[in-house]
Scaffold this motif. Structure first.
Motif, short mmCIF file in Angstrom:
data_model
loop_
_atom_site.label_atom_id
_atom_site.label_comp_id
_atom_site.label_asym_id
_atom_site.label_seq_id
_atom_site.Cartn_x
_atom_site.Cartn_y
_atom_site.Cartn_z
N GLU A 242 61.23 44.40 69.10
CA GLU A 242 62.24 44.78 70.09
C GLU A 242 63.61 45.01 69.46
N VAL A 243 63.78 44.64 68.20
CA VAL A 243 65.08 44.76 67.53
C VAL A 243 65.28 46.18 67.00
N ARG A 244 66.40 46.78 67.36
CA ARG A 244 66.73 48.12 66.87
C ARG A 244 67.52 48.00 65.56
N LEU A 245 67.12 48.77 64.59
CA LEU A 245 67.85 48.81 63.32
C LEU A 245 69.10 49.67 63.50
N LEU A 246 70.27 49.08 63.20
CA LEU A 246 71.54 49.78 63.34
C LEU A 246 71.90 50.52 62.06
N PRO A 247 72.46 51.71 62.18
CA PRO A 247 72.85 52.44 60.97
C PRO A 247 73.93 51.73 60.18
N ASP A 248 74.78 50.94 60.87
CA ASP A 248 75.79 50.15 60.16
C ASP A 248 75.13 49.21 59.16
N SER A 249 74.01 48.59 59.58
CA SER A 249 73.31 47.65 58.71
C SER A 249 72.73 48.36 57.50
N VAL A 250 72.24 49.58 57.72
CA VAL A 250 71.70 50.38 56.60
C VAL A 250 72.80 50.65 55.58
N ALA A 251 73.95 51.10 56.05
CA ALA A 251 75.05 51.40 55.14
C ALA A 251 75.54 50.14 54.43
N ARG A 252 75.62 49.02 55.17
CA ARG A 252 76.11 47.77 54.56
C ARG A 252 75.13 47.25 53.51
N LEU A 253 73.83 47.36 53.78
CA LEU A 253 72.86 46.95 52.76
C LEU A 253 72.96 47.87 51.54
#
Length: 226
Positions: free
Chosen positions: A174-185
């Motif tokens: 149910e958790v949506r992956l956020l693009p902010d998290s992609v960029a931060r990783l």
């Protein structure tokens, strides 16, 4: 590990039906695009170039800026993964930009995981899930059970076993992956010296794809805009 740079990083997530992009500088989100295709069919190839131009200009970046790119390479939508990775590879080669490829599951573990063990899974359809288990210490992820595709019932039973052996953070479908998290990783990986060769970067499907990727270098996204 080195301190994260404040150099902007473009994060691209197309491993779902939605198209999600963000440009992050340090801890700041400079711009974001997160929209579902909403048509029951993949429109990533149709929308990606224009969406990148939108976040680029929303972030106030000059036309000639060269940004590192962090791109999600699956598992997930075969078409979405191929589209984003083709663009990222072409951009990295044409502009000599750093490229970081990220798995969907590790990006979710980075986004939602607490310190300690993190069990993460996503719906793979057909009664299956894509799943893995990580150990998280700060921003560092260690894969302790490999990414795999398995029956959902088998995975849920395994989760119960895992929880009997100690604390476990669940990051479910149910958790949506956020693009902010992609960029931060991507920022974290670049600070640690992690970078992928755009020639050999490849998707992580975890099961056989229905089509064969066809890579080709693409022009700078802003060159189309007069």
């Amino acid at each position: 590990m080195s301190e994260p740079s404040t150099r902007p990083v473009l994060g691209i997530h197309t491993a779902e039906e939605r198209l999600a992009l963000a440009i992050v500088s340090g801890d700041r989100v400079l711009s974001r695009f997160d929209e579902s295709a909403g048509t029951g069919r993949s429109r990533h190839a149709e929308l990606l170039s224009g969406a990148i131009q939108q976040v680029w200009f929303d972030a106030g970046l000059p036309r000639g800026a060269v940004l590192p790119v962090a791109v999600v390479v699956g598992p997930g939508s075969f078409t979405g993964v191929r589209t984003a990775l083709a663009w990222a590879k072409g951009y990295a080669m044409a502009r000599q930009a750093p490229l970081v490829t990220l798995g969907t599951l590790e990006a979710l573990a980075f986004q939602g995981g607490e310190p300690g063990r993190v069990a993460v899974w996503q719906d793979a359809r057909r009664g299956e899930v894509f799943a893995a288990v990580y150990r998280r210490e700060g921003a560092v992820l260690e894969l302790i059970e490999p990414e795999r595709c398995l029956e959902e019932a088998t995975w849920l039973s395994h989760l119960e076993t895992l929880e009997q052996t100690g604390p476990l953070c669940r990051v479910g479908a149910e958790v949506r992956l956020l693009p902010d998290s992609v960029a931060r990783l991507g920022v974290v990986r670049l600070a640690a010296g992690g970078q992928d060769d755009p020639v050999t970067a490849h998707p992580r499907y975890l099961r056989e794809a229905s089509a064969t990727p066809n890579w080709r270098p693409l022009a700078h996204p802003l060159e189309e805009r007069a």
